[in-house]
Design a protein around this motif. Structure first.
Motif, mmCIF file in Angstrom:
data_model
loop_
_atom_site.group_PDB
_atom_site.id
_atom_site.type_symbol
_atom_site.label_atom_id
_atom_site.label_comp_id
_atom_site.label_asym_id
_atom_site.label_seq_id
_atom_site.Cartn_x
_atom_site.Cartn_y
_atom_site.Cartn_z
ATOM 1 N N ALA A 196 0.812 -1.218 0.000
ATOM 2 C CA ALA A 196 0.000 0.000 0.000
ATOM 3 C C ALA A 196 0.841 1.262 0.000
ATOM 4 N N LEU A 197 2.031 1.198 0.612
ATOM 5 C CA LEU A 197 2.867 2.391 0.760
ATOM 6 C C LEU A 197 4.001 2.458 -0.262
ATOM 7 N N SER A 198 4.138 1.429 -1.084
ATOM 8 C CA SER A 198 5.317 1.328 -1.948
ATOM 9 C C SER A 198 5.421 2.439 -2.979
ATOM 10 N N ARG A 199 4.284 3.009 -3.399
ATOM 11 C CA ARG A 199 4.309 3.995 -4.477
ATOM 12 C C ARG A 199 4.781 5.377 -4.036
ATOM 13 N N GLN A 200 4.582 5.693 -2.769
ATOM 14 C CA GLN A 200 4.869 7.063 -2.338
ATOM 15 C C GLN A 200 5.810 7.152 -1.146
ATOM 16 N N CYS A 201 6.319 6.035 -0.663
ATOM 17 C CA CYS A 201 7.202 6.068 0.505
ATOM 18 C C CYS A 201 8.532 5.400 0.188
ATOM 19 N N SER A 202 9.567 5.832 0.878
ATOM 20 C CA SER A 202 10.888 5.240 0.701
ATOM 21 C C SER A 202 10.932 3.878 1.393
ATOM 22 N N ASP A 203 11.932 3.096 1.038
ATOM 23 C CA ASP A 203 12.110 1.790 1.680
ATOM 24 C C ASP A 203 12.300 1.944 3.185
ATOM 25 N N GLU A 204 13.007 2.999 3.581
ATOM 26 C CA GLU A 204 13.246 3.232 5.004
ATOM 27 C C GLU A 204 11.937 3.534 5.739
ATOM 28 N N GLN A 205 11.083 4.355 5.126
ATOM 29 C CA GLN A 205 9.801 4.673 5.738
ATOM 30 C C GLN A 205 8.918 3.432 5.868
ATOM 31 N N ILE A 206 8.905 2.629 4.815
ATOM 32 C CA ILE A 206 8.077 1.420 4.829
ATOM 33 C C ILE A 206 8.570 0.458 5.901
ATOM 34 N N LYS A 207 9.875 0.300 6.004
ATOM 35 C CA LYS A 207 10.429 -0.582 7.027
ATOM 36 C C LYS A 207 10.054 -0.103 8.419
ATOM 37 N N ALA A 208 10.142 1.216 8.631
ATOM 38 C CA ALA A 208 9.793 1.777 9.941
ATOM 39 C C ALA A 208 8.308 1.607 10.235
ATOM 40 N N ALA A 209 7.474 1.767 9.198
ATOM 41 C CA ALA A 209 6.029 1.608 9.375
ATOM 42 C C ALA A 209 5.678 0.184 9.764
ATOM 43 N N ILE A 210 6.376 -0.783 9.172
ATOM 44 C CA ILE A 210 6.112 -2.186 9.459
ATOM 45 C C ILE A 210 6.621 -2.572 10.847
ATOM 46 N N GLU A 211 7.837 -2.147 11.156
ATOM 47 C CA GLU A 211 8.416 -2.501 12.444
ATOM 48 C C GLU A 211 7.768 -1.749 13.598
ATOM 49 N N ASP A 212 7.269 -0.557 13.320
ATOM 50 C CA ASP A 212 6.646 0.271 14.344
ATOM 51 C C ASP A 212 5.215 0.567 13.912
ATOM 52 N N THR A 213 4.964 1.791 13.440
ATOM 53 C CA THR A 213 3.659 2.164 12.889
ATOM 54 C C THR A 213 3.878 3.213 11.805
ATOM 55 N N PRO A 214 2.910 3.408 10.904
ATOM 56 C CA PRO A 214 3.028 4.499 9.938
ATOM 57 C C PRO A 214 3.174 5.862 10.609
ATOM 58 N N ALA A 215 2.514 6.052 11.756
ATOM 59 C CA ALA A 215 2.653 7.327 12.478
ATOM 60 C C ALA A 215 4.076 7.515 12.955
ATOM 61 N N ALA A 216 4.653 6.476 13.557
ATOM 62 C CA ALA A 216 6.023 6.564 14.054
ATOM 63 C C ALA A 216 7.021 6.735 12.917
ATOM 64 N N ALA A 217 6.672 6.229 11.728
ATOM 65 C CA ALA A 217 7.545 6.387 10.567
ATOM 66 C C ALA A 217 7.449 7.777 9.963
ATOM 67 N N GLY A 218 6.522 8.596 10.476
ATOM 68 C CA GLY A 218 6.377 9.963 9.992
ATOM 69 C C GLY A 218 5.712 10.074 8.640
ATOM 70 N N ILE A 219 4.928 9.093 8.265
ATOM 71 C CA ILE A 219 4.259 9.127 6.953
ATOM 72 C C ILE A 219 3.115 10.133 6.991
ATOM 73 N N PRO A 220 3.090 11.095 6.080
ATOM 74 C CA PRO A 220 2.058 12.149 6.091
ATOM 75 C C PRO A 220 0.658 11.592 5.935
ATOM 76 N N LEU A 221 -0.312 12.276 6.516
ATOM 77 C CA LEU A 221 -1.692 11.824 6.491
ATOM 78 C C LEU A 221 -2.265 11.791 5.072
ATOM 79 N N ASP A 222 -1.791 12.674 4.178
ATOM 80 C CA ASP A 222 -2.340 12.660 2.829
ATOM 81 C C ASP A 222 -1.942 11.388 2.075
ATOM 82 N N ILE A 223 -0.760 10.853 2.357
ATOM 83 C CA ILE A 223 -0.343 9.593 1.748
ATOM 84 C C ILE A 223 -1.186 8.444 2.299
ATOM 85 N N LEU A 224 -1.425 8.461 3.610
ATOM 86 C CA LEU A 224 -2.255 7.432 4.220
ATOM 87 C C LEU A 224 -3.683 7.490 3.683
#
Length: 280
Positions: A37-65
């Motif tokens: 779901a996040l592969s198109r607009q997030c970096s590999d580092e962000q995706i890894k952080a979202a999976i290991e923690d949460t999308p919020a903790a990874a700092g992924i903007p709400l518009d992408i979510l």
């Protein structure tokens, strides 16, 4: 069952929910879903952080979510509508078989979108255990999510209270005690009873829509499309506004959330590219 009064609507809803959760493809693999779901607009580092923690903790903007959530709602709506139309084809003679199957697959798709939205908006893995069994806490939170989709205000309140507790305690698991014995539990039971009654009404409506082959298929698929998407949007909008969704939140390495009883004054009542590879 259609059109008949059932003795215990809450138990009926619980039984259908548990059965739907066991259907093939209903359980969403959190890691696989977030990665896709996040592969198109997030970096590999962000995706890894979202999976290991949460999308919020990874700092992924709400518009992408929100974009990912809308894509998932579009995908699930098209899928459940097509399946509902197919279930309407046999006609009146096959109603005893098709109506329960249609109901189960409809609720199953509600559980699918509930999981997807929950994972995007930083809720923990709902099916992290092994086997087919669904634990009481997961059943409780899924009941609340379905309640939000049905527009039940007490479900909105309960989900908000759970999110507040999880945001304060930054935990990685659902608050077991609150959902099974604590202050949320009575609301879960009340909402399950309400949903059981609503479900029998919807079953009756589907029975009528399927009475005529082909025409019934069109009506059934259209009815599903008209109800499923707005209900999914309700859940998305509610989850998106909760504290745990904010990108600044960090999740600590804690296993169990502390359950807090409310004070006397504090309690207020794609295609997204998804496929069955993203489900357990």
């Amino acid at each position: 069952m259609a059109g008949k009064e059932i003795e215990d609507p809450g138990s009926y809803f619980s039984a259908v929910l548990v059965a739907a959760a066991k259907l093939p493809g209903v359980r969403i693999n959190r890691e696989a879903y977030l990665r896709k779901a996040l592969s198109r607009q997030c970096s590999d580092e962000q995706i890894k952080a979202a999976i290991e923690d949460t999308p919020a903790a990874a700092g992924i903007p709400l518009d992408i979510l929100e974009k990912a959530a809308n894509d998932s709602i579009k995908y699930e709506t098209a899928k459940v509508s097509a399946m509902s139309a197919a279930a309407g084809l046999p006609g009146l003679v096959f109603l005893p078989a098709t109506v329960p199957a249609d109901l189960a697959q409809y609720l199953g798709h509600m559980l699918r979108i509930s999981q997807k939205l929950a994972y995007l908006y930083s809720w923990p893995d709902l099916f992290s255990g092994e086997g087919d069994d669904i634990d009481d806490a997961t059943e409780g939170v899924l009941t609340l999510f379905v309640g939000v989709m049905f527009g039940t205000q007490s479900a909105n309140t309960a989900v908000g209270k759970l999110a507040e507790a999880m945001a304060k305690q930054v935990a990685k698991k659902l608050p077991q005690k609150a959902l099974t014995k604590g202050f949320i539990y009575p609301l879960v039971k009340k909402i399950a009873t309400h949903l059981g009654k609503e479900m029998t009404k919807q079953t009756f409506a589907r029975s009528v829509s399927k009475a005529i082959p082909v025409v019934g298929a069109v009506i059934s698929g259209g009815l599903t499309f008209a109800t499923y998407r707005p209900m999914a949007k309700k859940l998305k909008n509610h989850l998106a506004g909760l504290e745990i969704t904010k990108p600044t939140l960090r999740v600590e390495d804690i296993e169990v959330v502390q359950d807090h009883e409310p004070s006397a004054t504090g309690y207020v009542e794609q295609s997204d590219g998804d496929d069955d590879a993203a489900s357990r």
